[in-house]
Design a protein around this motif. Sequence first.
Motif, PDB file in Angstrom:
ATOM      1  N   ALA A  19      91.323  16.267  78.119  1.00 23.05           N
ATOM      2  CA  ALA A  19      90.312  15.681  79.160  1.00 23.05           C
ATOM      3  C   ALA A  19      90.703  16.165  80.782  1.00 23.05           C
ATOM      4  N   CYS A  20      91.696  16.452  80.599  1.00 18.81           N
ATOM      5  CA  CYS A  20      92.346  16.629  82.312  1.00 18.81           C
ATOM      6  C   CYS A  20      92.417  18.279  82.387  1.00 18.81           C
ATOM      7  N   CYS A  21      93.515  18.680  82.560  1.00 19.02           N
ATOM      8  CA  CYS A  21      93.740  20.254  83.050  1.00 19.02           C
ATOM      9  C   CYS A  21      93.596  20.887  81.957  1.00 19.02           C
ATOM     10  N   GLY A  22      93.390  20.801  80.717  1.00 17.08           N
ATOM     11  CA  GLY A  22      92.870  21.801  79.460  1.00 17.08           C
ATOM     12  C   GLY A  22      91.473  22.053  79.694  1.00 17.08           C
ATOM     13  N   ARG A  23      90.715  21.499  80.270  1.00 19.36           N
ATOM     14  CA  ARG A  23      89.262  21.854  80.337  1.00 19.36           C
ATOM     15  C   ARG A  23      89.336  22.924  81.522  1.00 19.36           C
ATOM     16  N   LEU A  24      90.051  22.736  82.571  1.00 16.79           N
ATOM     17  CA  LEU A  24      90.294  23.775  83.590  1.00 16.79           C
ATOM     18  C   LEU A  24      90.675  24.980  83.028  1.00 16.79           C
ATOM     19  N   HIS A  25      91.728  24.938  82.194  1.00 13.44           N
ATOM     20  CA  HIS A  25      92.506  26.361  81.643  1.00 13.44           C
ATOM     21  C   HIS A  25      91.734  26.964  80.829  1.00 13.44           C
ATOM     22  N   ARG A  26      90.787  26.221  80.026  1.00 11.38           N
ATOM     23  CA  ARG A  26      89.955  27.124  79.143  1.00 11.38           C
ATOM     24  C   ARG A  26      88.812  27.493  79.781  1.00 11.38           C
ATOM     25  N   GLY A  27      88.310  26.870  81.117  1.00 11.98           N
ATOM     26  CA  GLY A  27      87.347  27.611  81.845  1.00 11.98           C
ATOM     27  C   GLY A  27      86.018  26.788  81.608  1.00 11.98           C
ATOM     28  N   THR A  28      86.145  25.766  81.023  1.00 12.96           N
ATOM     29  CA  THR A  28      84.749  24.778  80.635  1.00 12.96           C
ATOM     30  C   THR A  28      84.472  24.019  81.876  1.00 12.96           C
ATOM     31  N   ALA A  29      85.339  23.981  82.718  1.00 11.84           N
ATOM     32  CA  ALA A  29      85.209  22.996  84.069  1.00 11.84           C
ATOM     33  C   ALA A  29      85.790  23.722  85.170  1.00 11.84           C
ATOM     34  N   GLN A  30      85.445  23.452  86.317  1.00 15.49           N
ATOM     35  CA  GLN A  30      86.075  23.871  87.613  1.00 15.49           C
ATOM     36  C   GLN A  30      86.579  22.637  88.585  1.00 15.49           C
ATOM     37  N   ALA A  31      87.720  22.866  89.018  1.00 12.63           N
ATOM     38  CA  ALA A  31      88.361  21.995  89.839  1.00 12.63           C
ATOM     39  C   ALA A  31      87.238  21.474  90.920  1.00 12.63           C
ATOM     40  N   GLU A  32      87.074  20.380  91.154  1.00  9.30           N
ATOM     41  CA  GLU A  32      86.001  19.668  92.109  1.00  9.30           C
ATOM     42  C   GLU A  32      86.773  19.477  93.448  1.00  9.30           C
ATOM     43  N   THR A  33      88.161  19.175  93.284  1.00  6.98           N
ATOM     44  CA  THR A  33      88.779  19.109  94.721  1.00  6.98           C
ATOM     45  C   THR A  33      90.253  20.104  94.552  1.00  6.98           C
ATOM     46  N   ALA A  34      90.699  20.344  95.773  1.00  8.95           N
ATOM     47  CA  ALA A  34      91.828  20.813  95.946  1.00  8.95           C
ATOM     48  C   ALA A  34      93.084  20.279  95.059  1.00  8.95           C
ATOM     49  N   GLU A  35      92.979  18.881  94.959  1.00  6.34           N
ATOM     50  CA  GLU A  35      94.073  18.064  94.491  1.00  6.34           C
ATOM     51  C   GLU A  35      94.002  18.298  92.889  1.00  6.34           C
ATOM     52  N   GLY A 120      82.591  29.329  95.861  1.00  8.53           N
ATOM     53  CA  GLY A 120      82.295  28.072  95.532  1.00  8.53           C
ATOM     54  C   GLY A 120      83.350  27.525  94.578  1.00  8.53           C
ATOM     55  N   ARG A 121      84.299  28.068  94.435  1.00  5.30           N
ATOM     56  CA  ARG A 121      85.562  27.679  93.556  1.00  5.30           C
ATOM     57  C   ARG A 121      86.909  27.542  94.294  1.00  5.30           C
ATOM     58  N   TRP A 122      87.716  26.570  93.956  1.00  2.93           N
ATOM     59  CA  TRP A 122      88.717  26.223  94.747  1.00  2.93           C
ATOM     60  C   TRP A 122      89.795  27.396  94.200  1.00  2.93           C
ATOM     61  N   VAL A 123      90.597  27.752  95.163  1.00  2.00           N
ATOM     62  CA  VAL A 123      91.762  28.684  95.127  1.00  2.00           C
ATOM     63  C   VAL A 123      92.994  28.450  95.820  1.00  2.00           C
ATOM     64  N   TYR A 124      94.007  28.621  95.168  1.00  2.76           N
ATOM     65  CA  TYR A 124      95.244  28.499  95.993  1.00  2.76           C
ATOM     66  C   TYR A 124      95.597  29.643  96.834  1.00  2.76           C
ATOM     67  N   VAL A 125      95.897  29.153  98.138  1.00  6.42           N
ATOM     68  CA  VAL A 125      96.011  30.402  98.982  1.00  6.42           C
ATOM     69  C   VAL A 125      97.537  30.508  99.212  1.00  6.42           C
ATOM     70  N   ASP A 126      98.577  29.726  99.691  1.00  9.54           N
ATOM     71  CA  ASP A 126      99.795  29.848  99.820  1.00  9.54           C
ATOM     72  C   ASP A 126     100.440  28.499 100.167  1.00  9.54           C
ATOM     73  N   GLY A 127     101.376  28.346 100.405  1.00  7.58           N
ATOM     74  CA  GLY A 127     102.213  27.086 100.619  1.00  7.58           C
ATOM     75  C   GLY A 127     103.663  27.234 101.269  1.00  7.58           C
ATOM     76  N   GLU A 128     104.088  26.328 101.943  1.00  7.53           N
ATOM     77  CA  GLU A 128     105.348  26.095 102.591  1.00  7.53           C
ATOM     78  C   GLU A 128     106.326  25.427 101.586  1.00  7.53           C
ATOM     79  N   VAL A 129     107.344  26.208 101.314  1.00  7.34           N
ATOM     80  CA  VAL A 129     108.209  25.796  99.911  1.00  7.34           C
ATOM     81  C   VAL A 129     109.437  25.114 100.374  1.00  7.34           C
TER      82      VAL A 129
END
Length: 132
Positions: A19-35, A120-129
């Motif tokens: 119900a959470c991340c699995g649907r995004l991993h399978r591609g049946t849903a897209q993330a609605e927010t950056a979080e 139209g889809r969220w993508v990760y760009v980079d980060g300070e680690v």
Amino acid sequence: MTQRLSSPCPCGSDRTYDACCGRLHRGTAQAETAEELMRSRYTAYAVGDEDHLFRTWHPRTRPDPLALDPATTWIGLRVLDMEAGGAQDDAGVVEFEASWSRGGGSGVLRERSRFERRAGRWVYVDGEVAEQ
């Protein structure tokens, strides 16, 4: 990927993986927010889903090849801060801490990640680690 669909989601959302991340991993849903995308990417590391990481990484910053460390176990996620990144935004920042263990040692990776909408889809760009 060995995560059971009915197991708790590794991102800590209190929902099942399906119900959470699995649907995004399978591609049946897209993330609605950056979080939501950040949580799904953390979970992809936790369950070994390189395809999801590849699809959600901005092509100009994505490493080639993308390789996960099979010796690392991701054991917890805590979101610390967010700037923008909502359903109506085109960019956002999410700061988080991710706990890990590897070969008898453990630590915390702290990252301030930048995200953008691309086609139209969220993508990760980079980060300070900063590993602690």
